[in-house]
Enzyme design. Sequence first.
Site, short mmCIF file in Angstrom:
data_model
loop_
_atom_site.label_atom_id
_atom_site.label_comp_id
_atom_site.label_asym_id
_atom_site.label_seq_id
_atom_site.Cartn_x
_atom_site.Cartn_y
_atom_site.Cartn_z
N GLY A 42 0.84 -1.18 0.00
CA GLY A 42 0.00 0.00 0.00
C GLY A 42 0.87 1.23 0.00
CG ASP A 101 -7.23 -1.63 -7.12
OD1 ASP A 101 -8.09 -2.24 -7.79
OD2 ASP A 101 -6.33 -2.21 -6.49
#
Length: 500
Positions: free
Chosen positions: A13, A232
């Site tokens: 991340g 995403d």
Amino acid sequence: MRVAAVDLGATSGRVMAGSVGPGHLAVEEVHRFPNGGVRAGTTLYWDILGLHRETLAGIQSAHRGAALDGAGIDSWAVDYGLLDATGALLGNPVHHRDSRTAGVPELVHGRVPPRELYEVTGLQELPFNTLYQLVSEKDRLAAAERMLLIPDLLGYWLTGRAGAERTNASTTQLYDVRARTWATGLAERAGIPPRLLPGLRDPGAVIGTLIPELAAELALPELPVVAVGSHDTASAVVAVPAEPGTGFAYISSGTWSLVGLELDEPELSDAAFAANFTNEGGVDGKIRFLRNVMGLWVLSETLRVWAARGRPVDLATVLGEAAAVPPLATVVDIDAPEFLAPGDMPARIEAACVATGQRPPTSPAETVRCIVDSLALAYRRTVRQAAEITGRPVDVVHVVGGGARNELLCRLTADACGVPVLAGPVEAAALGNVLVQGRALGVDLPDLAAMRALVRETQPPRRYAPSGREPAWAAAEARLGEGRRPRSARGFGREPTRSK
């Protein structure tokens, strides 16, 4: 306009400080951290509290650079947390690569036939879809009041406001893709209480501001938190620098590869169902007509296994060596069930080659060339099927995400698909996140065309032309064709069942 874009992937991340305005779009990484499954007993979990901690640390880092105007979160799809009536989390979210859904699709299909599921949700059959995960833990559902997908859960902890952003909701197999609402009747038939499904939000909606106590603790202003394209891939597709009027396909290339077209309406035909394409929501009401291809997961897991055996391999070096290996010497069905779960990828590749009568790779370079050739072959198959099903010819393929850095993969994708590949931007998901936030907070970006024009202006892609080796790719596809096994639940099949 300056915002924090939290972009969570399955293996790592990061938080990006993004700035956007007339003629300007840029992102800068301010915080990066590892992510991945944590095995406890026989279950594979996500470390959701760790992700929350790192999200806060990243937003703090972004704010230290200069004042922020907002924040938004995107992540992978399908996984979730369950909250009780007080808003407390009922245990760590389970990782989609856990094997708890083995046999569950067949159980659900006894209640709701697959074609009916597809007619309502338009979703690709994958054994880890949220629908199947929820059914697999039916005993815990009685104590649950609400389900929140990962970015919605983190947004809830930031603002105290629960909800579900539509692009990610559309990946659950519980969302009516035409009505653009929850398919509550389908949920009830599958055994899922409709109360679990929270209110829906459009990308660009302001969820709320940071909880005052949290803002004070972190020395942050009470920032607005924006619901971006929280899947995403939805954010990444916003940042595909497509020219208006082009027949473009996209590959959002990372741990997974999402390969498809952008449509105005869902494609729910028998041909789309048979080919197992998905219809997921996009920003501004678009449909992401795509199919999941296994992606760079197989390569990263192969490198991990070699490193664990004390024989680490440098990725850049081995890709250079793989480029010199004869093309298409060995190819495997990269979407086969055996490549889904963590484990010994080199041994699985060897076994797949033996099963199809091919000489297995004998060196790291040959193994990597097999993986990359096989990925390009899967891209070719998927792009061509999407074009055939929709009747929309493809004249360029955009590769965005981390895979845009992989020159060998991009070159082979152009060869395999027979059309130019435009690679970049690498940070597509973060850029799409920033663009949607910017528009929500006042930047003049009225539509996707305006957003993509800004991406082209500020993030020019790299072009790869096909080499004209079409017959070789067609022969490799034919060589694999008969050996490709039917998939359980028309998806990637079941993961190997662990002993309990």
